[in-house]
Design an enzyme around this catalytic site. Structure first.
Site, PDB file in Angstrom:
ATOM      1  N   ASP A   1      -4.605  -5.510  -3.444  1.00  0.00           N
ATOM      2  CA  ASP A   1      -3.310  -5.359  -2.772  1.00  0.00           C
ATOM      3  C   ASP A   1      -3.084  -6.364  -1.658  1.00  0.00           C
ATOM      4  OD1 ASP A   1      -5.298  -4.284  -1.187  1.00  0.00           O
ATOM      5  OD2 ASP A   1      -4.109  -2.590  -0.486  1.00  0.00           O
TER       6      ASP A   1
ATOM      7  N   ARG B   1      -2.956   0.649  -8.659  1.00  0.00           N
ATOM      8  CA  ARG B   1      -2.098  -0.310  -7.979  1.00  0.00           C
ATOM      9  C   ARG B   1      -1.785  -1.433  -8.963  1.00  0.00           C
ATOM     10  NH1 ARG B   1      -5.293  -0.384  -2.234  1.00  0.00           N
ATOM     11  NH2 ARG B   1      -4.029   1.158  -1.151  1.00  0.00           N
TER      12      ARG B   1
ATOM     13  N   ASP C   1      -9.712  -7.839  -2.963  1.00  0.00           N
ATOM     14  CA  ASP C   1      -8.895  -6.630  -3.069  1.00  0.00           C
ATOM     15  C   ASP C   1      -7.680  -6.873  -3.962  1.00  0.00           C
ATOM     16  OD1 ASP C   1     -10.341  -4.805  -1.677  1.00  0.00           O
ATOM     17  OD2 ASP C   1      -9.161  -4.891   0.163  1.00  0.00           O
TER      18      ASP C   1
ATOM     19  N   GLN D   1      -9.949   1.012 -12.525  1.00  0.00           N
ATOM     20  CA  GLN D   1     -10.487   2.367 -12.460  1.00  0.00           C
ATOM     21  C   GLN D   1      -9.387   3.427 -12.458  1.00  0.00           C
ATOM     22  OE1 GLN D   1     -14.553   2.029 -10.056  1.00  0.00           O
ATOM     23  NE2 GLN D   1     -12.835   1.624  -8.708  1.00  0.00           N
TER      24      GLN D   1
ATOM     25  N   HIS E   1      -3.576  -8.736   4.512  1.00  0.00           N
ATOM     26  CA  HIS E   1      -3.936  -7.377   4.117  1.00  0.00           C
ATOM     27  C   HIS E   1      -3.123  -6.393   4.947  1.00  0.00           C
ATOM     28  CE1 HIS E   1      -6.422  -3.742   3.599  1.00  0.00           C
ATOM     29  NE2 HIS E   1      -6.989  -4.336   2.573  1.00  0.00           N
TER      30      HIS E   1
ATOM     31  N   ASP F   1     -19.324  -2.587   1.924  1.00  0.00           N
ATOM     32  CA  ASP F   1     -19.392  -4.022   2.187  1.00  0.00           C
ATOM     33  C   ASP F   1     -20.170  -4.318   3.464  1.00  0.00           C
ATOM     34  OD1 ASP F   1     -17.411  -2.841   3.722  1.00  0.00           O
ATOM     35  OD2 ASP F   1     -15.843  -4.276   3.211  1.00  0.00           O
TER      36      ASP F   1
ATOM     37  N   ASN G   1     -13.116   6.229 -11.912  1.00  0.00           N
ATOM     38  CA  ASN G   1     -12.954   5.833 -10.526  1.00  0.00           C
ATOM     39  C   ASN G   1     -14.245   6.061  -9.749  1.00  0.00           C
ATOM     40  OD1 ASN G   1     -12.002   5.149  -8.015  1.00  0.00           O
ATOM     41  ND2 ASN G   1     -10.988   7.108  -7.663  1.00  0.00           N
TER      42      ASN G   1
END
Length: 634
Positions: free
Chosen positions: A277, A188, A275, A217, A406, A382, A246
């Site tokens: 994105d 991304r 994150d 990654q 998000h 998490d 990854n």
């Protein structure tokens, strides 16, 4: 963060020397800015009412508020409120100061308001100002234990007024903790470049951030983007860029935590994971870090998730887990879900069981005490870490005025490869921390798989079964960090046609509208759902189903609806495709037998698996295990 496929192994760049010098010595200052007066978003997508509400002739920019004669403004908004209840509960701070600069052509009033847990408002103080100057109002943090917030309003009563450089400050601690941001990314590159660039653009938020560590990654790397050169130049020596195979979100975030906590001056550092994105609000990072500097004990401090497609909508105030139902997210008492934040306030104080790592601060002391995350690859890592910290006596606080946007979960279809990880990893976490009652957990899982079978979601049922089988195989499947199972998942799901999204325009003829309406006329009583499920299973196996074509909207694709038919075209939750489900008796029987077998094994093996997974935790979460996965020397 979603990781769809295993990336090709890339050379690992362990920029340890840079990290060793990245974190500064603790510094001292008299006042700490814990919240700035932000009057506009960096993104035109976000409604201004998330920051300030004006009436009359008014204009705003990021840090300035201009009111014409007779105009008013208040900051009783998501980003404008100071969460006094959380400060009284988790810190020993007794007062907070509102400081701002003003310039009036006549006079103006600055009014400080407060609310309580039930949203009842009160005036704390009123100050009339004229000319130009600086205002410093001390506000006591009292009467907020169960809830409430503080905010200010400005009224241009005689001429215009400009308010700027507003900030809430507290007496600074003896030493401010160094902080570093960790962003994990996988193919991304554009999203990550924008996110890091947004954070880097805010000098105020970056003032107490010593390092930004990108763990890349992917095969399409962030550093390949021309725009990233400008971001790198802006960050300068604060930027740490690492590449690795990854290893999922767990492996990416763990790498940043691993490197930062072994660097110099990291004993009392704050590690902020984020994150790649999200739509980033840098002010939220400042607020997380400031709050964590003032808590009476090291505390995980998380940002809330806001809706990317509806930026004024809150995903959930704070969450807890329901391990007996392998359920990651449930509302905590006092929390809200899916509310419009321009209309609803989060006045009652709420506690959190864990916080998602879309943006979350982890103190180095907690990492040292609890170890690194478990290598679950994707989903529940998490959550497990938040539960682990809580069991060790470390609280999690989700701040109600710190949020990032998000992608919405409701736009992701449930029939997805990721469901394997939600079930497998949910079983792992339930075994480690929950009751993990064999009869109860096996009955619940068999019920869920049965619902999938009767609704002709055979590939998803097979995904659930594999998740349970792999869980029962024990911790050894995590030896590679979770990469190998991705290929197996693709091959498994490819065998089931209904797992493949298709363009709606390419699927069949129109359904009979009378048949279509019957799909959502019925919903079973909760007490009778078991009987209805049994009836549907018998009807499906016997072929006593409606064979007319039917299309089913995503919102009505419940098992009790779809199972009435021998086939159905069901809208994908993404609203970009459909799935074609068709009754297959032989497949249904085979999956039912496999589900019965694995659930019976789960019932019998539950006590042993609880012991196996608990005993494996120290090794799985050790620095040595992660160093092995990274291919580096600890």
């Amino acid at each position: 963060m979603e990781q769809a496929t295993a990336g090709d192994t890339t050379a690992i760049e362990s920029n340890t020397d840079a990290l060793d010098g990245a974190l500064s010595e603790p510094v001292h200052r008299d006042r700490l800015i814990v919240q700035r007066g932000v009057f506009a978003s960096l993104s035109p997508r976000v409604p201004g009412k998330m920051y300030v509400v004006t009436k009359g002739d008014a204009a705003t920019d990021r840090y300035g508020l201009q009111l014409a004669d007779g105009a008013t403004a208040h900051t009783n908004t998501y980003f404008g409120r100071f969460p006094a209840s959380f400060w009284q509960r988790w810190t020993d701070v007794k007062t907070v100061n509102l400081q701002l600069t003003y310039g009036c052509s006549g006079s103006a009033r600055i009014v400080v308001h407060a609310s309580d847990a039930r949203g009842r408002e009160r005036v704390v103080t009123v100050e009339t100002v004229s000319g130009s100057g600086e205002l410093d109002l001390e506000v006591p943090i009292e009467r907020f234990v169960d809830g409430g917030a503080i905010w200010f309003a400005a009224e241009a009563s005689n001429g215009s007024v400009l308010v700027s450089d507003a900030r809430w400050t507290v007496a600074a601690p003896e030493h401010l903790r160094p902080a570093a941001v960790v962003i994990c990314t996988f193919n991304r590159a554009d999203d990550c470049t924008v996110t890091v660039g947004t954070l880097a653009s805010d000098d105020g938020a970056m003032a107490d951030i010593d390092a930004v560590c990108i763990v890349d990654q992917g095969t399409d790397q962030v550093r390949s983007r021309p725009a990233f050169d400008e971001v790198a130049e802006k960050l300068g020596s604060k930027l740490i860029y690492l590449t690795q195979p990854n290893l999922g979100g767990a492996g990416g975030f763990s790498r940043g935590m691993y490197e930062i906590t072994r660097s110099a001056n990291s004993a009392h550092a704050n590690v902020i994971v984020m994150d790649d994105d999200i739509l980033c609000e840098p002010e939220s990072v400042l607020r997380l870090n400031a709050f964590a500097n003032m808590t009476v004990q090291p505390t995980i401090v998380g940002a809330q998730m806001l809706s990317l497609s509806n930026p004024q909508v809150l995903h959930v105030s704070a969450e807890r887990e329901v391990l007996d139902e392998i359920k990651a997210g449930a509302l905590t008492p006092g929390a809200k879900m899916g509310v419009d934040l321009t209309k609803k306030k989060q006045d009652p104080r709420f506690d959190a069981g864990w916080n998602g790592w879309w943006t979350c601060l982890l103190p180095a002391e907690i990492i040292a005490d609890c170890g690194l995350p478990i290598p679950l690859f994707f989903q529940w890592d998490d959550i497990e870490y938040g539960i682990r910290a809580r069991f060790a006596g470390h609280p999690t606080v989700t701040l109600p005025n710190a949020g990032v946007w998000h992608a919405d979960f409701y736009l992701k279809d449930y029939d997805d490869w990721a469901r394997y990880f939600s079930i497998r990893n949910g079983l792992v976490v339930s075994a480690i921390y929950g009751r993990f009652d064999g009869p109860g957990i096996s009955k619940y899982l068999f019920r869920k798989i049965s619902e999938l079978i009767v609704s002709m979601q055979y590939g998803l049922a097979a995904t659930f079964i594999k998740a349970a089988e792999d869980f029962l195989a024990g911790p050894d499947f995590l030896y590679d960090g979770g990469q190998s199972v991705l290929k197996e998942l693709r091959e498994l799901r490819d065998r089931y046609p209904e797992t493949k999204p298709l363009p709606a325009s390419q699927v069949g003829k129109e359904s009979d509208p009378h048949t279509q309406m019957s799909v959502w006329d019925f919903e079973p009583d909760k007490k009778r759902e078991g009987l209805v499920l049994l009836k549907r299973a018998v009807q499906q196996l016997a072929g006593r189903v409606d064979r007319r074509p039917v299309t089913v909207p995503a919102d009505y694709a419940d098992w009790w609806h779809v199972s009435l038919f021998g086939g159905a075209v069901v809208t994908d939750a993404s609203q970009n495709a459909v799935r074609v489900r068709r009754r297959d008796k032989d497949t249904a029987l085979d999956l039912a037998k496999r589900a019965a077998k694995v659930c019976w094994q789960l019932r019998k093996e539950a006590p042993r698996m609880k012991t196996v997974w608990q005993e494996a935790m120290p090794k799985l979460t050790s620095r040595e295990n992660w160093a092995r996965l990274y291919g580096i020397d600890d």
